[in-house]
Write an enzyme that holds these catalytic residues in place. Sequence first.
Site, short mmCIF file in Angstrom:
data_model
loop_
_atom_site.label_atom_id
_atom_site.label_comp_id
_atom_site.label_asym_id
_atom_site.label_seq_id
_atom_site.Cartn_x
_atom_site.Cartn_y
_atom_site.Cartn_z
N TYR A 123 0.86 -1.18 0.00
CA TYR A 123 0.00 0.00 0.00
C TYR A 123 0.89 1.23 0.00
O TYR A 123 1.89 1.29 0.73
CB TYR A 123 -0.90 0.01 1.25
CG TYR A 123 -1.70 1.28 1.43
CD1 TYR A 123 -2.98 1.38 0.91
CD2 TYR A 123 -1.17 2.38 2.10
CE1 TYR A 123 -3.73 2.55 1.06
CE2 TYR A 123 -1.90 3.55 2.26
CZ TYR A 123 -3.18 3.63 1.74
OH TYR A 123 -3.91 4.78 1.89
N GLU A 170 -3.42 7.46 -4.01
CA GLU A 170 -3.50 6.23 -3.22
C GLU A 170 -3.44 5.03 -4.16
O GLU A 170 -4.26 4.90 -5.06
CB GLU A 170 -4.78 6.19 -2.41
CG GLU A 170 -4.88 4.95 -1.51
CD GLU A 170 -6.17 4.92 -0.72
OE1 GLU A 170 -6.12 4.65 0.49
OE2 GLU A 170 -7.24 5.15 -1.31
#
Length: 414
Positions: free
Chosen positions: A135, A223
């Site tokens: 991530y 993101e």
Amino acid sequence: MLSRNIARASKTVANQKRFLSLHEFRSAALLKTYGVGVPDGSAATTPEKAYEVAKALGTNDLVVKAQALTGGRGKGHFDNGFQGGVKLISSPEEAKELAEKMLGHKLITKQTGEAGKEVTAVYIVERRDARTEAYLAILMDRSTQTPLIVASSQGGMDIEGVAAKDPDAIKSFPVPLEEGVSDKLAIDIASVLGYTQEAIPEAAKTVQNLYKVFMERDCTQVEINPLSETPDHKVLAMDAKLNFDDNAAFRQKEVFSWRDPSQEDPEEVTAAEYGLNFIKLDGNIANIVNGAGLAMATMDIIKLYGGAPANFLDCGGTATPETIEKAFELILSDKKVNGIFVNIFGGIVRCDYVAEGLIAATKNFNLDIPVVVRLQGTNMAKAKELIENSGLKLYAFEDLDPAAEKIVALAPKA
């Protein structure tokens, strides 16, 4: 204390109104121009085009993703009963069949609620295996007013859940504005993603490229979840969420040309055309205010005196009689509204312009519900005179507390 509705408005103003969100296929295409690896794929707006895209990719390992601005697409369902907005397929024929079931239908997820989001395109991409799913996000740290990169080796899942269960798995890296992401910082970030040594150099370069996107494109957030290492040690952004600052629209014309109005509330889209920030809430007292902070305080004081705000409506610093009348049109579309509270601080906005708009709207809409007006600032005396001489049922105040108390008394909750 802010009510649940006010908190929801605050979150919406912070996360939605100010930021443009792009569909996944748009984000992937933009990242690719910056040298960020993404799976091969293209979007289609018709079943026939979906077939062509799938065939052109030249592989039977494919994924079809419904394009709607919501999370949890894979677990969502459509208004026609079809389950799942992300599907693995193995032929162009399947791509066409799924596109027929998805396109033009509303995808309902936990985030959308029962209203759902219309699917305007499907994104057909090659299916790539992942050795590691990490991530990575880039955002602004409000406390330091500098960019912050957040990284974790536990990608491919809800990052909030990771933070709750294993906060040490999430690492934060402040980025000096003057230096940007240096080679050393990039390596440090890449080293916490859980990749093999073979993938670290490409991962570091990817981090630098993502930061370049963030800065050059006026992003509020980049993101990538997951940012994956493939078995052959390539680094690919398997899914991307990019948000852009609406204040930068004038210099990011290409990006903002990709806005999909079908994903936004129609009333909010209409409001934006008139320079209004509008969000419908659940109460009965509508309010028109200039300035987001003043709007939040106005909703708070309505709640303090026992009322319930019906909306957040910021008419900004360029309110005219025309925009005030449009504001009335928006709030009166809500049948629950039985009172209107206008709270204007006239700095750039002229109070007499606001008064003219109020008078015109009251006449044009044949209002039979109470309107309480609190005006302070530029041309306040002239505005008060206009209201008093209008012969209309408008209650004018100079102070906020008695004005809020009055509208709550005049417009009791049902």
